[in-house]
Design an enzyme around this catalytic site. Structure first.
Site: not given
Ligand code: UDX
Ligand code: ADP
Length: 459
Positions: A13, A93, A165, A270, A273
């Site tokens: 992602y 991670t 995000a 959720g 991160c």
């Molecule tokens: C987050 C950070 O925003 C981003 O900068 C970082 O790189 C990764 O983590 P993400 O987890 O993709 O991004 O989504 P985000 O939009 O932050 O939403 C996280 C959660 O909080 C979701 O479940 C969302 O529905 C919830 N949320 C967000 C709320 O419940 N209320 C809000 O006002 C905002």
């Molecule tokens: P993120 O949201 O941090 O991008 P994801 O789980 O979506 O996390 O993506 C992480 C990707 O890294 C997965 O597709 C996984 O297969 C890959 N990955 C994990 N360990 C290794 C590795 N040692 N070499 C290559 N790819 C890896």
């Protein structure tokens, strides 16, 4: 030196969208995204763009424009490492599920594997960029592995945390609030800065030391999550008083010192991160014996768990204290709209609780597959795969999910839910027909007019 070849390890992602946007804005740089997961790479290479492994608005267009021109997807990790001058590490991670720091520290085994892989293969100098969110001082560990590889290859380590995000990844990447680059070597920092400078204004590219960069990422996520837990805590007070959390959020958000974003009360945050990063912060604080600091941040998670639990408790209580044998229809499974990512989604925990009370659950999500929904439940280990299959039915049409349901639980704020024919849905449900709107998505007065018993968050 200008970079001509980039390798990104991890096609997920973060790695996927980030590299696609870098490729689009730097046509002279060849980028290869590699992954150990061959199915994932095959999906990235699928000629049918609707089969890309991740759903993100705007992503397929950029992949279409760059794929096999200067953006490549491959499982041949070693070749990509060998020919690149810059390597991004963008692997997952997750929180450790075993041993020391279980349930709290980040599991760095994937990062370590990458570092060892790079150390083994590299024959020429490399700039290694940490893209994954990592605990503070991980760069040090990566550097130590690389520097002890026995060769005289020179490695420069940069921390370049991603702030995108999900659901708005492309927009966030194209117009970032800032790009953060932490490092020691000016040469490495400027090599990466020049790649971003092809579309990001210079004053938005921040240079710091490695540790500040790593800690800034954890801090940004902790602050954002804290806002959600803060407003969710107020939502519970609202439910016991005549106050309305939407009105309170609007009123405080108009204070420019507070600001209006991330004040939406919900069934709980959720995503991959927030929880992970706060747990990292808590673990770091504890490891320095900073117990008050650890407790302070841990409370954000405790509040979030409480919010998820409170939602299902309220549903059960309202359904006359039992959901046994009752059909509960869940709309939405992803952790937010416009993504197919379900990591740490509140829906998983709410479903788990309702299943323990013997509810029959029917789920509809516009982008999440039934296989993923079952995997998420199986991962919790609360019951057997067979029991999860029996308890949870996943359907392709929202209207199927709602037939004969006792209650609807809205878990994700997908826009399409607002456009449904709620009058028809009402006629198909058991009466009284309950809606538990975990996202305050629907119009309360309209739902009540149709005949629903409508419950939302903080009202
Ligand atoms: C987050 C950070 O925003 C981003 O900068 C970082 O790189 C990764 O983590 P993400 O987890 O993709 O991004 O989504 P985000 O939009 O932050 O939403 C996280 C959660 O909080 C979701 O479940 C969302 O529905 C919830 N949320 C967000 C709320 O419940 N209320 C809000 O006002 C905002
Ligand atoms: P993120 O949201 O941090 O991008 P994801 O789980 O979506 O996390 O993506 C992480 C990707 O890294 C997965 O597709 C996984 O297969 C890959 N990955 C994990 N360990 C290794 C590795 N040692 N070499 C290559 N790819 C890896």
């Amino acid at each position: 030196m200008s970079i001509k070849n980039i390798c990104c390890i991890g096609a997920g992602y973060v790695g996927g969208p980030t590299m696609a946007v870098i490729a689009k804005n730097n046509p002279h740089i060849n980028i290869t995204i590699v992954d150990i997961n061959a199915d994932r790479i095959a999906a990235w290479n699928d000629s049918d763009l609707s089969k890309l492994p991740i759903f993100e608005p705007g992503l397929s267009e950029i992949v279409k424009a760059t794929r096999n021109k200067n953006l490549f997807f491959s499982t041949d990790i070693n070749t990509a490492i060998d020919k690149s001058e810059m390597i991004f590490i963008s692997v997952n991670t997750p929180t450790k599920t075993y041993g020391k720091g279980k349930g709290m520290a980040a599991d760095l085994k994937y990062i370590e594997l990458c570092a060892r892989n790079i150390a083994e293969i590299a024959k020429t100098d490399k700039i290694v960029v940490e893209k994954s969110t990592l605990p503070v001082r991980t760069a040090e560990a990566i550097k130590s592995i690389l520097d002890n590889s026995g060769s005289d290859v020179k490695f420069d380590i940069l921390s370049n945390p991603e702030f995108l995000a999900e659901g708005t990844a492309i927009e966030d990447l194209l117009n970032p609030d800032r790009v953060l680059i932490g490092g020691e070597s000016d040469y490495a920092i400027e090599s990466l800065a020049s790649i971003y400078a092809s579309w990001v204004p210079e004053d938005k590219i921040l240079r710091t030391n490695v540790w500040s960069s790593e800690l800034s990422k954890l801090t940004a996520n902790a602050f954002l999550a804290q806002r959600i837990s803060s407003i969710n805590s107020i939502s519970e007070i609202c439910e016991h008083t005549e106050a309305n959390v939407n009105e309170v959020a609007k009123a405080i958000g108009m204070d420019s010192r507070i600001g209006s974003k991330f004040l939406k009360a919900s069934v709980g945050f959720g995503g991959s991160c927030f929880q992970k990063d706060i747990l990292n912060l808590v673990y770091i604080a504890k490891s320095y014996n900073l117990n008050e600091v650890a407790d302070y941040w841990e409370q954000v998670i405790i509040m979030n768990d409480h919010q998820k639990r409170r939602f299902s408790d309220r549903l059960i209580k309202t359904l006359y204290n039992t959901v046994s044998g009752k059909k509960i229809s869940m709309l939405g499974w992803s952790f937010k709209k416009d993504t197919n990512d379900t990591r740490e989604s509140a829906a998983i925990y709410v479903a788990d609780h309702l299943l323990s009370e013997q509810a029959k659950i029917s789920v509809y999500d516009p982008k999440v597959s039934s296989r993923k929904i079952q995997t998420d439940l199986n991962y919790l280990g609360t019951r057997t795969e067979e029991e999860n299959k029996e308890g949870v039915e996943c359907v392709d049409s929202p209207y199927d999910a709602l037939v004969d349901a006792h209650a609807i639980a809205i878990m994700t704020e997908w826009d399409e839910f607002k456009t449904y024919d709620w009058e028809t849905i009402y006629t198909k449900m058991k009466k009284p027909a309950f809606i538990f709107d975990g996202r305050n998505l629907l119009d309360k007065s309209e739902m009540i007019k149709i005949g629903f018993e409508y419950y939302s968050i903080g009202q």
